[in-house]
Design a protein around this motif. Structure first.
Motif, PDB file in Angstrom:
ATOM      1  N   GLN A  43      31.054  22.085 -48.659  1.00  0.00           N
ATOM      2  CA  GLN A  43      31.619  23.025 -49.755  1.00  0.00           C
ATOM      3  C   GLN A  43      32.201  24.078 -49.120  1.00  0.00           C
ATOM      4  O   GLN A  43      32.530  25.409 -49.785  1.00  0.00           O
ATOM      5  CB  GLN A  43      30.234  23.435 -50.784  1.00  0.00           C
ATOM      6  N   GLU A  44      32.593  24.077 -47.697  1.00  0.00           N
ATOM      7  CA  GLU A  44      33.638  25.417 -47.264  1.00  0.00           C
ATOM      8  C   GLU A  44      34.563  25.327 -47.959  1.00  0.00           C
ATOM      9  O   GLU A  44      35.184  26.471 -48.064  1.00  0.00           O
ATOM     10  CB  GLU A  44      33.741  24.904 -45.681  1.00  0.00           C
ATOM     11  N   ILE A  46      35.598  24.848 -50.988  1.00  0.00           N
ATOM     12  CA  ILE A  46      35.285  25.698 -52.296  1.00  0.00           C
ATOM     13  C   ILE A  46      34.940  27.251 -52.020  1.00  0.00           C
ATOM     14  O   ILE A  46      35.607  27.953 -52.775  1.00  0.00           O
ATOM     15  CB  ILE A  46      33.860  25.036 -52.843  1.00  0.00           C
ATOM     16  N   LYS A  47      34.321  27.462 -51.154  1.00  0.00           N
ATOM     17  CA  LYS A  47      33.785  28.965 -50.821  1.00  0.00           C
ATOM     18  C   LYS A  47      35.172  29.526 -50.466  1.00  0.00           C
ATOM     19  O   LYS A  47      35.412  30.885 -50.515  1.00  0.00           O
ATOM     20  CB  LYS A  47      33.077  28.930 -49.647  1.00  0.00           C
ATOM     21  N   ALA A  48      36.051  28.851 -49.626  1.00  0.00           N
ATOM     22  CA  ALA A  48      37.215  29.491 -49.118  1.00  0.00           C
ATOM     23  C   ALA A  48      38.363  29.737 -50.127  1.00  0.00           C
ATOM     24  O   ALA A  48      39.519  30.793 -49.835  1.00  0.00           O
ATOM     25  CB  ALA A  48      37.777  28.647 -47.970  1.00  0.00           C
ATOM     26  N   CYS A  49      38.297  29.169 -51.404  1.00  0.00           N
ATOM     27  CA  CYS A  49      39.457  29.339 -52.077  1.00  0.00           C
ATOM     28  C   CYS A  49      39.515  30.606 -52.875  1.00  0.00           C
ATOM     29  O   CYS A  49      38.672  30.965 -53.787  1.00  0.00           O
ATOM     30  CB  CYS A  49      39.415  28.063 -53.319  1.00  0.00           C
ATOM     31  N   ASN A  52      39.419  30.389 -56.763  1.00  0.00           N
ATOM     32  CA  ASN A  52      38.240  29.709 -57.469  1.00  0.00           C
ATOM     33  C   ASN A  52      38.682  28.679 -58.245  1.00  0.00           C
ATOM     34  O   ASN A  52      38.239  28.552 -59.319  1.00  0.00           O
ATOM     35  CB  ASN A  52      37.582  30.935 -58.515  1.00  0.00           C
ATOM     36  N   GLU A  55      35.803  23.306 -57.288  1.00  0.00           N
ATOM     37  CA  GLU A  55      34.277  23.092 -57.752  1.00  0.00           C
ATOM     38  C   GLU A  55      33.573  21.770 -57.212  1.00  0.00           C
ATOM     39  O   GLU A  55      34.523  20.924 -56.900  1.00  0.00           O
ATOM     40  CB  GLU A  55      34.235  23.513 -59.168  1.00  0.00           C
ATOM     41  N   CYS A  77      41.711  26.415 -47.951  1.00  0.00           N
ATOM     42  CA  CYS A  77      40.776  25.287 -47.928  1.00  0.00           C
ATOM     43  C   CYS A  77      40.767  24.221 -46.856  1.00  0.00           C
ATOM     44  O   CYS A  77      39.835  23.925 -46.418  1.00  0.00           O
ATOM     45  CB  CYS A  77      40.974  24.346 -49.400  1.00  0.00           C
ATOM     46  N   SER A  80      39.673  25.920 -43.617  1.00  0.00           N
ATOM     47  CA  SER A  80      38.148  25.780 -43.532  1.00  0.00           C
ATOM     48  C   SER A  80      37.349  24.765 -43.329  1.00  0.00           C
ATOM     49  O   SER A  80      36.284  24.583 -43.118  1.00  0.00           O
ATOM     50  CB  SER A  80      37.596  26.485 -45.096  1.00  0.00           C
TER      51      SER A  80
END
Ligand code: SF4
Ligand code: SF4
Ligand code: SF4
Length: 169
Positions: A43-44, A46-49, A52, A55, A77, A80
């Motif tokens: 999920q890195e 996802i966190k980097a976008c 947002n 998902e 993305c 990361s």
């Protein structure tokens, strides 16, 4: 880490034969089979976008959802990710493009230009027909699949999909 999970195979087992589209992975993703094999679901990305738009999708793999925004093609993305599931960002990000369905309210003679007003490459033009409300048309040569036209559509008439959908079988 490898995984034998295959969302497409699961769709087939469920008998959902209408599902012909692959999930929309982040830009620069490798092909679906390699992606689901090598993505660790950390999920890195996802966190980097910053927009947002990524998902957790089916099977825990990242998917793009344009309901909250658009892709700016920032490349965060891909940067990361520590697995080998992204191509170099110097390459074309993807083959996704927008489509507009008959749900567009201009077909009911209601004036709307929201999608065109939000399209930075000006890929959406409005075709003028005498005595009728102008209808949007997408120039596929200009559309980069950023998704900026999706959330602004009041009738969810705009979808972004691969320009040549891959068959499940
Ligand atoms: S390129 Fe940037 S905006 Fe687009 S999905 Fe990746 S992190 Fe998000
Ligand atoms: S996906 Fe982006 S480039 Fe394509 S029509 Fe929509 S806003 Fe324009
Ligand atoms: S935003 Fe939606 S309803 Fe409005 S013109 Fe575009 S496709 Fe049609």
């Amino acid at each position: 880490m490898t995984s034998s999970f295959n969302p497409l195979r699961r769709q087939l087992f469920r008998g959902d034969v209408r599902v012909q589209r692959l999930p929309l992975r982040p830009p620069w993703s490798v092909d679906e089979q390699q992606f689901t094999q090598d993505c660790t679901r950390c999920q890195e990305c996802i966190k980097a976008c910053p927009e947002n738009i990524l998902e957790v999708g089916s099977g825990g793999f990242p998917e793009v959802n344009f309901k909250q925004g658009e892709c700016s093609f920032c490349g965060d993305c891909a940067a990361s990710c520590e697995a080998s599931v992204f191509r170099p960002v110097q390459e074309i990000p993807w083959q996704q493009q927008a489509r507009i369905s008959d749900a567009c309210i201009t077909h009911k003679q209601v004036i709307c230009r929201s999608c065109g007003e939000n399209c930075e490459p000006e890929a959406i033009q409005f075709k003028l027909v005498a005595g009728q409300v102008a209808v949007p048309e997408i120039d596929l040569d200009s559309c980069n699949g950023c998704g900026a036209c999706v959330a602004v559509c009041p009738t969810q008439a705009v979808k972004v999909s691969q320009n040549e959908p891959e068959a499940v079988l």
